[in-house]
Every structure is written in C-alpha cells, then in structure tokens.
Design a protein around this motif. Structure first.
Motif, mmCIF file in Angstrom:
data_model
loop_
_atom_site.group_PDB
_atom_site.id
_atom_site.type_symbol
_atom_site.label_atom_id
_atom_site.label_comp_id
_atom_site.label_asym_id
_atom_site.label_seq_id
_atom_site.Cartn_x
_atom_site.Cartn_y
_atom_site.Cartn_z
ATOM 1 N N PRO A 1 0.850 -1.199 0.000
ATOM 2 C CA PRO A 1 0.000 0.000 0.000
ATOM 3 C C PRO A 1 0.887 1.252 0.000
ATOM 4 C CG PRO A 1 -0.090 -1.108 2.138
ATOM 5 C CD PRO A 1 0.715 -1.983 1.216
ATOM 6 N N ASP A 2 0.370 2.306 -0.661
ATOM 7 C CA ASP A 2 1.117 3.570 -0.687
ATOM 8 C C ASP A 2 1.289 4.098 0.724
ATOM 9 O OD1 ASP A 2 1.559 3.754 -3.377
ATOM 10 O OD2 ASP A 2 -0.201 5.011 -3.759
ATOM 11 N N ASN A 3 2.434 4.642 0.943
ATOM 12 C CA ASN A 3 2.714 5.313 2.200
ATOM 13 C C ASN A 3 1.864 6.589 2.230
ATOM 14 O OD1 ASN A 3 3.776 6.841 4.285
ATOM 15 N ND2 ASN A 3 5.876 6.204 3.878
ATOM 16 N N VAL A 4 1.059 6.739 3.276
ATOM 17 C CA VAL A 4 0.158 7.891 3.392
ATOM 18 C C VAL A 4 0.946 9.192 3.389
ATOM 19 C CG1 VAL A 4 -1.542 9.008 4.881
ATOM 20 C CG2 VAL A 4 -1.553 6.528 4.633
ATOM 21 N N VAL A 5 2.100 9.187 3.996
ATOM 22 C CA VAL A 5 2.924 10.400 4.055
ATOM 23 C C VAL A 5 3.361 10.801 2.647
ATOM 24 C CG1 VAL A 5 5.086 11.362 4.936
ATOM 25 C CG2 VAL A 5 3.705 9.881 6.395
ATOM 26 N N ARG B 1 -0.497 13.798 -4.473
ATOM 27 C CA ARG B 1 -1.790 14.375 -4.861
ATOM 28 C C ARG B 1 -1.680 15.886 -4.995
ATOM 29 N NH1 ARG B 1 -5.750 11.680 -0.644
ATOM 30 N NH2 ARG B 1 -7.120 13.352 -1.337
ATOM 31 N N ALA C 1 1.685 9.813 -0.185
ATOM 32 C CA ALA C 1 0.506 9.928 -1.047
ATOM 33 C C ALA C 1 -0.001 11.369 -1.120
ATOM 34 C CB ALA C 1 -0.595 9.003 -0.555
ATOM 35 N N TYR C 2 -0.031 12.070 -0.008
ATOM 36 C CA TYR C 2 -0.530 13.440 -0.001
ATOM 37 C C TYR C 2 0.331 14.375 -0.836
ATOM 38 C CZ TYR C 2 -4.182 12.351 3.357
ATOM 39 O OH TYR C 2 -5.295 11.845 3.958
#
Length: 68
Positions: free
Chosen positions: A4-8, A14, A10-11
C-alpha cells in the motif's frame, strides 16, 4: 501483492498533481487572455481608422467647425 502507498508520500503526490493541473490551467488562461488582448487591439486599430475617416469626411463636407 503490491505494498500500500505510504500515506505520508501519497498526499504530496496528490498535491503535486493538483499543482500541475493549476499550472496547466494558468498557462491556458494566459494564452487565452493574450488572444483577447490581441483581438481587442485589432478592434481598436479599426475604430481609430474609422474615426480618422469620419473626421476627414466631416471636414470635407464642412459639418464641423474648425478650431480658430
């Protein structure tokens, strides 16, 4: 199975995508405004020529008083 993409991360991705879209939109707007400005300048030149011709016609027909 992909991780899964690292949330840190991913933002910022985007945000980068959105900034790229804004840059493209601004570029498009600048081109369109330039086209509008050029069109307006052409219209102004035509109006200036019509005004000059009208002035000459009025003077030839003595429809206006000449300044003393």
């Amino acid at each position: 199975m992909p991780e899964p993409d690292n949330v840190v991360l991913a933002y910022p991705r985007r945000i980068d995508e959105k900034v790229d879209r804004v840059i493209d939109d601004v570029r498009d707007i600048k081109v369109r405004v330039t086209n509008l400005e050029q069109g307006q300048a052409g219209i102004q030149r035509r109006l200036d020529r019509v005004e000059a011709r009208l002035d000459r016609i009025e003077r030839r027909l003595a429809l206006v008083e000449l300044p003393h």
